[in-house]
Scaffold this active site. Structure first.
Site, short mmCIF file in Angstrom:
data_model
loop_
_atom_site.label_atom_id
_atom_site.label_comp_id
_atom_site.label_asym_id
_atom_site.label_seq_id
_atom_site.Cartn_x
_atom_site.Cartn_y
_atom_site.Cartn_z
N ASN A 6 58.42 64.03 2.41
CA ASN A 6 59.52 63.30 1.77
C ASN A 6 59.13 61.85 1.52
O ASN A 6 58.30 61.30 2.24
CB ASN A 6 60.76 63.24 2.69
CG ASN A 6 61.38 64.60 2.94
OD1 ASN A 6 61.27 65.50 2.11
ND2 ASN A 6 62.01 64.76 4.10
N ASP A 8 60.75 58.40 2.04
CA ASP A 8 61.86 57.88 2.85
C ASP A 8 62.35 56.54 2.28
O ASP A 8 61.56 55.61 2.09
CB ASP A 8 61.41 57.65 4.30
CG ASP A 8 61.20 58.95 5.06
OD1 ASP A 8 61.48 60.03 4.49
OD2 ASP A 8 60.75 58.88 6.22
N GLY A 34 58.97 62.81 5.88
CA GLY A 34 59.04 64.28 5.87
C GLY A 34 58.43 64.78 7.17
O GLY A 34 57.33 64.36 7.55
N LYS A 35 59.14 65.66 7.85
CA LYS A 35 58.68 66.06 9.18
C LYS A 35 57.29 66.69 9.16
O LYS A 35 56.45 66.43 10.02
CB LYS A 35 59.69 67.00 9.82
CG LYS A 35 61.03 66.31 10.05
CD LYS A 35 62.05 67.21 10.70
CE LYS A 35 63.44 66.60 10.62
NZ LYS A 35 63.56 65.28 11.22
N GLY A 36 57.04 67.54 8.14
CA GLY A 36 55.73 68.20 8.07
C GLY A 36 54.61 67.20 7.89
O GLY A 36 53.60 67.22 8.63
N ASP A 258 58.26 63.71 15.51
CA ASP A 258 57.13 64.23 14.72
C ASP A 258 55.81 63.80 15.33
O ASP A 258 54.84 64.57 15.35
CB ASP A 258 57.23 63.72 13.28
CG ASP A 258 58.52 64.16 12.61
OD1 ASP A 258 59.04 65.24 12.99
OD2 ASP A 258 59.01 63.44 11.73
#
Ligand code: RIB
Length: 319
Positions: A6, A8, A34-36, A258
């Site tokens: 993402n 942010d 983005g978490k990934g 994360d």
């Protein structure tokens, strides 16, 4: 790893708005998120020379997506899994308060298109590494596919159930070796509206084990992380708390979970026992909160090893 990427957009505020309330904040900031992607960058930064990290993710065909793919490759994440889709890259709107706490809303954009069908003919991209880490900002079908394939080749599967699903993802949990929720996600998975008393976290972890994973690690912010494993892989039975050092400087907690998950996956892939990997992850997460942005404070390995000396291990008190 498989997961989200993402862009942010962050507004620093004195305190978080209540529902229906508007608060004025400082100048808007933009960060990679983005978490990934955060977890993949966390693992890549904490990796030893020569260790490789792959993230399978979908960014959009917008300028932000192109810049993000370049940026992830520059962080040492193999280009093979950095895919492009039509439409916008995922976006997160984040407010961060003066104590580093946050509220986040995500528009998934391209992340929502990451399905097994989309990867048809390229599913082997998922077959990478001794550990496969995923979260739930991408469709569950791709996570199930990645975990099934990981199980077939003997890799460890690690699920960070964030954002918390509305009901326990039964099939996915049965494919999970290590489940890593925060306290709120743990409560959601157990169908509870409220959280747990600190003393009840051990019994919550034991209940989560009954849902299928072989080990459970609950992250508890500045209190560290509680871990518990059943019999069998990965490793023999282990349980305890890993506590971060006192006096951690907190600027922004966005992405602390994360940082934890990426470092945990890296150490498990290196063959560490669960307790060792959790200690390493607590050390990494305690450093990650010292700078603004989800990836700003993600530490390199030498920093994690230095902080590790001040992370203590203790027992789970009955409750
Ligand atoms: O965990 C933090 C992340 O959650 C942010 O980077 C944001 O993009 C959301 O995915």
């Amino acid at each position: 790893m498989v997961g989200s990427a993402n862009l942010d957009i962050v507004i620093p505020v004195e305190r978080l708005p209540r529902p229906g309330e508007t608060v004025l904040g400082d100048a808007r900031q933009e960060f990679w998120g983005g978490k990934g992607a955060n977890q993949a960058v966390a693992a890549a930064r904490a990796a030893r020379e020569g260790e490789r990290v792959r993230l399978v993710c979908l960014t959009g065909d917008d300028p932000g997506g192109a810049a993000y793919r370049k940026r992830l490759a520059a962080e040492g994440i193999g280009r093979g899994g950095l895919l492009r889709a039509e439409g916008p890259t995922g976006t997160a709107l984040i407010v961060v308060d003066a104590r580093g706490g946050n509220q986040i809303a995500v528009s998934p954009g391209a992340n929502a298109l990451l399905t097994p069908g989309r990867l048809r003919g390229r599913l082997q991209l998922l077959d990478f590494g001794r550990a496969v880490l995923a979260q739930l900002e991408v469709p569950q079908a791709i996570v199930r596919e990645a975990f099934r394939r990981a199980r077939r080749r003997g890799a460890i599967t690690i699920l960070n159930p964030a954002p918390a699903p509305s009901s326990p993802p039964k099939e996915l949990l049965s494919l999970t070796d290590v489940l890593v929720p925060n306290e709120r996600e743990a409560a959601c998975l157990l169908g509870r509206k409220s959280g747990f008393r600190p003393a009840a976290l051990g019994s919550a972890a034991r209940k989560l084990l009954l849902l299928g994973p072989r080990a459970v690690v609950i992250t508890a912010g500045e209190r560290g992380a509680l871990f518990i494993s059943g019999q069998g892989e990965p490793g023999e039975k282990e349980d305890g708390w890993a506590r971060p050092p006192a006096g951690v400087r907190v600027v922004d907690t966005t992405g602390a979970g994360d940082s934890f998950c990426g470092a945990l996956a890296l150490r498990l892939a290196e063959g560490a026992k669960l307790a060792d990997a959790v200690r390493f992850a607590v050390a990494a997460a305690s450093l990650s909160v010292g700078k603004a942005g989800a990836q700003g404070g993600l530490p390199r390995r030498h920093g994690v090893l230095r902080a590790l000396r001040r992370v203590s291990l203790g027992p789970i008190r009955p409750g």
